[in-house]
Design a protein around this motif. Structure first.
Motif, PDB file in Angstrom:
ATOM      1  N   SER A 258       1.003  -1.359  -0.061  1.00  0.00           N
ATOM      2  CA  SER A 258      -0.021   0.121   0.071  1.00  0.00           C
ATOM      3  C   SER A 258       0.876   1.240  -0.023  1.00  0.00           C
ATOM      4  CB  SER A 258      -0.992   0.064   0.974  1.00  0.00           C
ATOM      5  OG  SER A 258      -1.719  -1.068   1.333  1.00  0.00           O
ATOM      6  N   ALA A 259       1.998   1.406   0.859  1.00  0.00           N
ATOM      7  CA  ALA A 259       2.759   2.348   0.818  1.00  0.00           C
ATOM      8  C   ALA A 259       3.473   2.673  -0.525  1.00  0.00           C
ATOM      9  CB  ALA A 259       3.797   2.176   1.971  1.00  0.00           C
ATOM     10  N   SER A 260       3.783   1.388  -1.270  1.00  0.00           N
ATOM     11  CA  SER A 260       4.467   1.503  -2.346  1.00  0.00           C
ATOM     12  C   SER A 260       3.246   1.768  -3.587  1.00  0.00           C
ATOM     13  CB  SER A 260       4.636  -0.019  -3.050  1.00  0.00           C
ATOM     14  OG  SER A 260       5.258   0.005  -4.319  1.00  0.00           O
ATOM     15  N   SER A 261       2.210   1.488  -3.563  1.00  0.00           N
ATOM     16  CA  SER A 261       1.161   2.094  -4.537  1.00  0.00           C
ATOM     17  C   SER A 261       0.933   3.466  -4.221  1.00  0.00           C
ATOM     18  CB  SER A 261      -0.189   1.238  -4.453  1.00  0.00           C
ATOM     19  OG  SER A 261       0.094   0.008  -4.665  1.00  0.00           O
ATOM     20  N   LEU A 262       1.051   3.976  -2.918  1.00  0.00           N
ATOM     21  CA  LEU A 262       0.708   5.476  -2.823  1.00  0.00           C
ATOM     22  C   LEU A 262       2.161   6.273  -2.638  1.00  0.00           C
ATOM     23  CD1 LEU A 262      -1.507   5.221   0.397  1.00  0.00           C
ATOM     24  CD2 LEU A 262      -2.251   5.722  -1.887  1.00  0.00           C
ATOM     25  N   ALA A 263       3.275   5.566  -3.399  1.00  0.00           N
ATOM     26  CA  ALA A 263       4.628   6.105  -3.193  1.00  0.00           C
ATOM     27  C   ALA A 263       4.882   6.968  -1.910  1.00  0.00           C
ATOM     28  CB  ALA A 263       4.588   7.082  -4.445  1.00  0.00           C
ATOM     29  N   ASN A 264       4.433   6.543  -0.759  1.00  0.00           N
ATOM     30  CA  ASN A 264       4.757   6.903   0.411  1.00  0.00           C
ATOM     31  C   ASN A 264       5.885   6.413   1.047  1.00  0.00           C
ATOM     32  OD1 ASN A 264       4.375   7.899   2.948  1.00  0.00           O
ATOM     33  ND2 ASN A 264       2.103   7.935   3.270  1.00  0.00           N
TER      34      ASN A 264
END
Length: 690
Positions: free
Chosen positions: A133-139
């Motif tokens: 999820s962090a990856s998909s949001l580039a967070n």
């Protein structure tokens, strides 16, 4: 859910493991509904769980949450989760999977924060979902925090966690950190290698991706697909083809990638050959090939392929609709567009913002502003792009007040306008000659919304001023532009010179255009037409001779009309249509009849130095007249006739169609290269201002 309450939780047998399931056969309840597809089916399943006393069984409730994930019922899953009195890690992991599978990545991070607040320990099932999820949001901030926790708890040693860390860092543009994790791994599986290679591709490091691919000890089809797709997207389709032919095995993704690559560089025939050779196709395959046709302006082929798709075993999706509808729009194929709209409803294709906007655009460009407005009004959520498209539709139909109304709606609804919004507004002003309103909107862009005018906006303003006869002001605006004038800008001024017969300025403007676009036929033709209309035949001949010397090809006038889901094209003086004889007889009959009603051909529109009779004959055979005549002999009495023309409609055809609409009591709708003309009862919607 309001009527379903949780019973008091009872203790579990000491041997119970929620990840393995209960030792009893109580969970056989799931055999009756293995994959519920709707909220109502989930309610039935949930009710049975409670009725049979399994609501205190961690495994059963976890499976219920997983069922919610499969069926996409996130709200129901959240409702179930919220009612669990003692939430264990297993339940959090189930909800993380549910959110992650349904791309609700922000909810995953919210749930992760909740776990940390309640001191719920994470495990090897938690970290990958949160990191994805962090990856998909580039967070990268959350990703780095999760990385630190994984290191602290020792779960960073798990290969699944390391792989998702590599993906996360690459998605955030930090390939160096990703490589450090990859390089230090003692054991790497093929998924890990693929993730690192794909990460390099995402970061634009194609050389590193290829070098790592060449070092792979074992490759699978995904490894090959990543590199083939990389070359295709970079435009090196030949390198992609070499790898494609070397692949030990290919799947649908491989074929789709190489077809997309050839489509991107405009090699349509090669793309179609590969498409035909595919051993198996999915919806992406069809969408890619149709997109290829649309991008290369082969709209007839797009619709023919869509018809073939109907007899295949592949169901179209939202992307299919977004691809096919522009083809209908460009061809003016209203009946086909309506059929696609009905197909969307029948097969419950999601009416998202893209599909809705494509429908508005299609109906608008096919001449049915009423249908376009209905689709717009029925949309639950409207964004800036959708509103901008509706404004554009209103503009090309000469409905300036309607365009302004939609803009006022955007301001009330606090929908921020974009560049496209103001292009539509300025076009609306231009088509009805509202100079003061156009100036207000042009200034409003920067003053209220902080949008700097672009070339398109300056082009609209030059067109607006030029059409209204303010040629000097239009020229001054061009000279004051903060960027170099684009050919479109000079083209707008040249069109204004034609409209107002300003031959001296036209010659000066044409000089700029021929320097910028020496091979564009439109500039030469427009200048030649200006000279012809002014009776300066020698100058007109010089321009046409210059075209021949430079081998500049002139695009002939072409008009199309849809009949029985088939688009028929007519060129000026066309003799190739199967019903050519009947069409010409109908045209001659219409001309003879209308002359008795006072029609006098405007021979000033004939652009060749021939006698009066020759000029009238050439006007009679203009493509729009042929298309309308074909519509008369092929459609029911009094049904509307819709024609699409690639050039501007001439003065004579405009007069002819006005009189035709009155005498024959037929509505005639013509879309030329600038706007729509709705001919009804002897009047045109453009009010003779075009």
């Amino acid at each position: 859910m309001a009527s379903l309450t949780w019973p008091v939780t009872t203790s579990k047998p000491s041997h119970f493991n929620p990840y393995q399931g209960p030792k009893s056969n109580d969970d056989n309840i799931f055999s009756s509904l293995k994959s519920p597809k709707s909220t109502s089916q989930l309610r039935v399943l949930h009710a049975r769980v409670i009725k049979t006393g399994l609501a205190n069984n961690d495994y059963v409730i976890g499976q219920l949450l997983f069922c919610c994930s499969i069926s996409g019922c996130m709200l129901y899953a959240q409702n179930v989760f919220d009612k669990i009195p003692h939430r264990k890690l297993f339940f959090y992991n189930a909800m993380i999977k549910c959110y992650s599978d349904n791309r609700a990545y922000k909810d995953v991070l919210r749930l992760y924060s909740l776990m940390r607040i309640h001191s719920v320990a994470c495990d090897s099932f938690t970290f990958p979902g949160v990191l994805r999820s962090a990856s998909s949001l580039a967070n990268v901030a959350v990703g780095a925090e999760v990385h630190g926790l994984a290191m602290k708890t020792g779960f960073d040693s798990k290969i699944t966690v390391k792989t998702t860390l590599i993906d996360m860092y690459c998605n955030c543009g930090l390939s160096g950190q990703a490589w450090q994790i990859f390089d230090r791994m003692s054991e790497k599986d093929v998924i890990c290698w693929n993730t690192m290679i794909a990460g390099y591709v995402k970061c634009g490091e194609f050389t590193s991706a290829r070098e790592l691919f060449d070092l792979m000890p074992v490759r699978n089809v995904s490894s090959w697909n990543t590199i083939v797709d990389m070359y295709c997207k970079s435009g090196d389709v030949e390198a992609a083809n070499v790898l494609f032919n070397e692949m030990p095995e290919k799947d649908i993704i491989s074929w789709n990638a190489i077809i997309s690559g050839y489509a991107k560089v405009g090699q349509v025939e090669v793309a179609r050959r590969l498409f035909d050779e595919m051993p198996q196709r999915n919806v992406v395959s069809w969408n890619v090939m149709m997109t290829c046709y649309v991008h290369n302006r082969q709209f007839h082929e797009t619709l023919e392929l869509f018809k073939l798709m109907q007899v295949s075993d592949v169901k179209p999706n939202e992307v299919t609709a977004v691809v096919v509808l522009p083809a209908c729009a460009h061809l003016g194929a209203l009946d086909m567009g309506k059929w696609v709209h009905a197909f969307i409803g029948k097969h419950r294709i999601k009416m998202d913002a893209y599909v809705t906007t494509a429908l508005i655009d299609m109906y608008g460009k096919c001449g049915s502003i009423e249908y376009a407005r209905k689709v717009f009004d029925d949309a639950n959520e409207k964004d800036s792009f959708m509103c901008g498209t509706m404004i554009e539709v209103a503009a090309i139909h000469g409905k300036a007040e309607e365009a302004f109304e939609i803009f006022h709606y955007m301001r009330r609804a606090k929908i921020k306008p974009s560049d496209i919004t103001f292009v539509g507004l300025l076009k609306a002003c231009s088509h009805v000659g509202m100079v003061d309103a156009g100036k207000r909107y042009f200034n409003l862009m920067s003053e209220e919304f902080g949008l700097a005018p672009k070339l398109e906006h300056f082009g609209c303003m030059v067109d607006l001023l030029g059409r209204a006869g303010f040629l000097d002001e239009a020229q001054e605006l061009i000279m004051s532009m903060p960027m170099d004038p684009h050919p479109v800008i000079w083209g707008a001024l040249l069109s204004a010179c034609r409209l107002h017969g300003h031959t001296m300025l036209a010659k000066e403007v044409a000089f700029h255009l021929m320097e910028l676009e020496p091979e564009s036929c439109g500039n030469y033709v427009l200048l030649s037409n200006i000279y012809s209309k002014a009776g300066q035949w020698e100058e007109a001949v010089k321009i046409r001779t210059l075209m021949k010397e430079k081998r500049v090809k002139k695009y002939p006038g072409c008009s199309s009309i849809e009949l029985n889901n088939r688009v028929c094209e007519f060129f000026a003086g066309d003799r190739f249509h199967p019903q050519c004889k009947q069409v010409y007889e109908m045209v001659d009959q219409m001309v003879t009849t209308l002359k008795k009603e006072g029609y006098a051909p405007l021979t000033s529109s004939a652009l060749h130095d021939v006698d009066e009779e020759g000029k009238q004959r050439s006007l009679t055979h203009h493509s729009e007249k042929l298309a309308v005549a074909f519509g008369f002999i092929s459609t029911e009495t009094r049904s509307p006739i819709r024609v699409v023309k690639n050039l501007r409609i001439c003065d004579d055809c405009h007069l002819f169609l006005k009189m035709t609409s009155r005498y024959y009591e037929r509505e005639i709708i013509v879309r030329d290269c600038n706007r729509f003309h709705h001919f009804r009862e002897g009047v045109c919607s453009c009010s003779d201002y075009w």
